[in-house]
Design an enzyme around this catalytic site. Structure first.
Site, short mmCIF file in Angstrom:
data_model
loop_
_atom_site.label_atom_id
_atom_site.label_comp_id
_atom_site.label_asym_id
_atom_site.label_seq_id
_atom_site.Cartn_x
_atom_site.Cartn_y
_atom_site.Cartn_z
NE ARG A 62 -2.95 0.45 3.30
CZ ARG A 62 -2.31 0.93 4.38
NH1 ARG A 62 -1.78 2.13 4.34
NH2 ARG A 62 -2.22 0.20 5.46
CE1 TYR A 117 -17.35 9.96 -16.83
CE2 TYR A 117 -16.77 10.12 -14.51
CZ TYR A 117 -17.20 9.38 -15.60
OH TYR A 117 -17.48 8.06 -15.43
CG ASP A 182 -10.55 15.00 -16.47
OD1 ASP A 182 -9.93 14.40 -17.37
OD2 ASP A 182 -11.44 14.45 -15.79
CE LYS A 207 -13.35 6.53 -18.96
NZ LYS A 207 -13.61 7.83 -18.38
C1 LIG Z 1 -14.16 8.35 -17.14
C2 LIG Z 1 -13.75 9.71 -16.75
C3 LIG Z 1 -13.44 10.03 -15.43
C4 LIG Z 1 -13.57 9.02 -14.30
O1 LIG Z 1 -12.60 8.01 -14.43
P1 LIG Z 1 -12.80 6.51 -13.89
O2 LIG Z 1 -11.53 5.84 -14.30
O3 LIG Z 1 -14.04 5.96 -14.51
O4 LIG Z 1 -12.94 6.62 -12.41
C5 LIG Z 1 -13.02 11.31 -15.13
N1 LIG Z 1 -12.94 12.25 -16.10
C6 LIG Z 1 -13.23 11.98 -17.39
C7 LIG Z 1 -13.11 13.06 -18.41
C8 LIG Z 1 -13.66 10.71 -17.76
O5 LIG Z 1 -13.98 10.46 -19.03
#
Ligand SMILES: *Cc1c(COP(=O)(O)O)cnc(C)c1O
Length: 408
Positions: A62, A117, A182, A207
């Site tokens: 951890r 998001y 982001d 993604k």
């Molecule tokens: C999917 C997504 C998230 C969240 O990510 P997870 O891996 O599903 O927790 C945050 N920001 C954007 C732009 C996303 O497409």
């Protein structure tokens, strides 16, 4: 040192492999490590508990895992940052950023630009973390700041409208308040927010970075001070990335530039074709004429990306009908996979957003978000066109809700 991202993506975080006598990335699944000298192990544990790197012995997984650390090194190289810190998901990464921001500045106020998001919107709108969020537009950041603001949050391209937000302008407005970007939709291949003044670059690595639809992961690229605060949060909250997931993510990075290029070319082609189809009311894609009103393409972002959003005439029913008629493209949330996915933001990814928030973010009932994969765009268009044609026919067959003019 290495000039091209293509080369970097293949070699990042692998510099020592030849010395280890291996070629593929090694995976360390240990949860605990033989202590060796007790004093040395205790010193290493103390260093990691306060956000530092291990002094030799990782002690307990951890606190530190070498497979994850290697992957973090690779992401940092691609983002051009000193470090990166990986988490169990994009949402775990965002949560850690919010907690770290509160450790570094006294306060519990956040400024965020809509749309973002849906789950991020929900996290910031709920009282889950004891935060207060002021929602604003890209131009309203300065006016929304308070003495207790700990972080400014933007997403560019924004999910799901694909609006581009001027990172440097937001950083200027934020002054000494750190800015989190982001950058999930852009990837480091198209945009590096920390080089434009952002303190934190966040990715849902689920993604494009991992890229094959088989890993949930999040990662934050930043300087050493932020990385230390983020690791301190991760050690305390346990939101760590599993080494097998880190291995898959790191493996995915090698093909990231090639995947982004191919998917982006397909997206551009589909955006142009969608814009000409009579059943499509509006296409949102930064690469189309008028799609980048601030002129950020080429300056902030090196290409328009692999996501296309479009509105169909006929609202929810038309959107649902279109999804049901597709054969090759998979109706599913998520994005950045090898295959093409399509989803309905108003009822899925942004279903948790308040109606006001959806309206402010331009998330209409007829809006669909397409994540273009690596298939031949001709095959993808054939699938989309057939479904859109059926939609256009159905439209004509259905009497309109608004009465037609008495005479024509
Ligand atoms: C999917 C997504 C998230 C969240 O990510 P997870 O891996 O599903 O927790 C945050 N920001 C954007 C732009 C996303 O497409």
């Amino acid at each position: 040192m290495t000039s091209s991202l293509d080369t970097l993506a293949v070699h990042a975080g692998r510099g020592d492999l030849a010395g280890l006598g291996v070629h593929a990335l090694p995976i360390d699944l240990s949860t605990t490590y033989p202590l060796g000298g007790l004093e040395e192990a205790a010193a290493s544990l103390a260093a990691m508990a306060s956000g530092g790197k291990p002094l030799g012995n990782p002690v307990y997984a951890r606190l530190h895992n070498p497979t994850v650390a290697r992957c973090e090194e690779a992401v940092a190289e691609l983002e051009g940052t000193a470090e990166s810190v990986a988490f169990a998901s994009g949402m775990a990464a965002l949560t850690a950023c919010l907690l770290a921001a509160r450790m570094r500045r006294d306060g519990h106020h956040v400024v965020a630009v809509r749309p973002i998001y849906g789950t991020s919107d929900h996290l910031l709108s709920s009282r889950l973390l004891g935060l207060t969020t002021t929602w604003t537009t890209a131009r309203g950041v300065a006016a929304a700041l308070r003495p207790d603001t700990v972080l400014v949050i933007i997403e560019t391209p924004a999910n799901p409208t694909l609006d581009l937000v001027d990172i440097q302008d937001v950083v200027r407005q934020a002054g000494d308040v750190p800015v989190l970007v982001d950058s999930t939709f852009a990837t480091p291949i198209l945009q590096r927010p920390c080089s434009l003044g952002a303190a934190l670059t966040l990715h849902s690595a689920t993604k494009f970075l991992a890229g094959h639809g088989d890993v949930i992961a999040g990662v934050v690229a930043c300087n050493a001070e932020w990385a230390s605060a983020l690791r301190q949060v991760r050690v305390a909250t346990g939101a760590l990335l599993h080494p097998l997931a880190a291995y898959l993510l790191h493996r995915g990075l090698a093909t990231l530039p090639a995947r982004v290029r191919i998917a982006q070319a397909g997206a551009h082609e589909l955006a142009r074709r969608l814009a000409r189809h009579p059943a499509v009311a509006r296409v949102r894609y930064p690469g189309l004429p008028g799609g980048d009103p601030s002129g950020l393409l080429g300056r902030q972002m090196q290409g328009p990306g692999a996501l296309v959003s479009f509105e169909v005439d006929g609202g929810f029913a038309a959107a649902a009908g279109l999804l049901a008629d597709l054969r090759l493209i998979t109706p599913a949330v998520s994005l950045g996979a090898t295959d093409t996915l399509i989803q309905h933001p108003a009822s899925l990814t942004h279903g948790v957003v308040s109606p006001d928030g959806r309206a402010a973010g331009g998330i209409t009932p007829g809006l669909l978000r397409l994540s273009v994969g690596l298939e031949d765009p001709k095959d993808l268009w054939r699938d989309l066109e057939a479904a859109l044609d059926r939609q256009a026919l159905a439209d004509r067959a259905t009497p309109q809700a608004t009465p037609a003019p008495a005479a024509s």
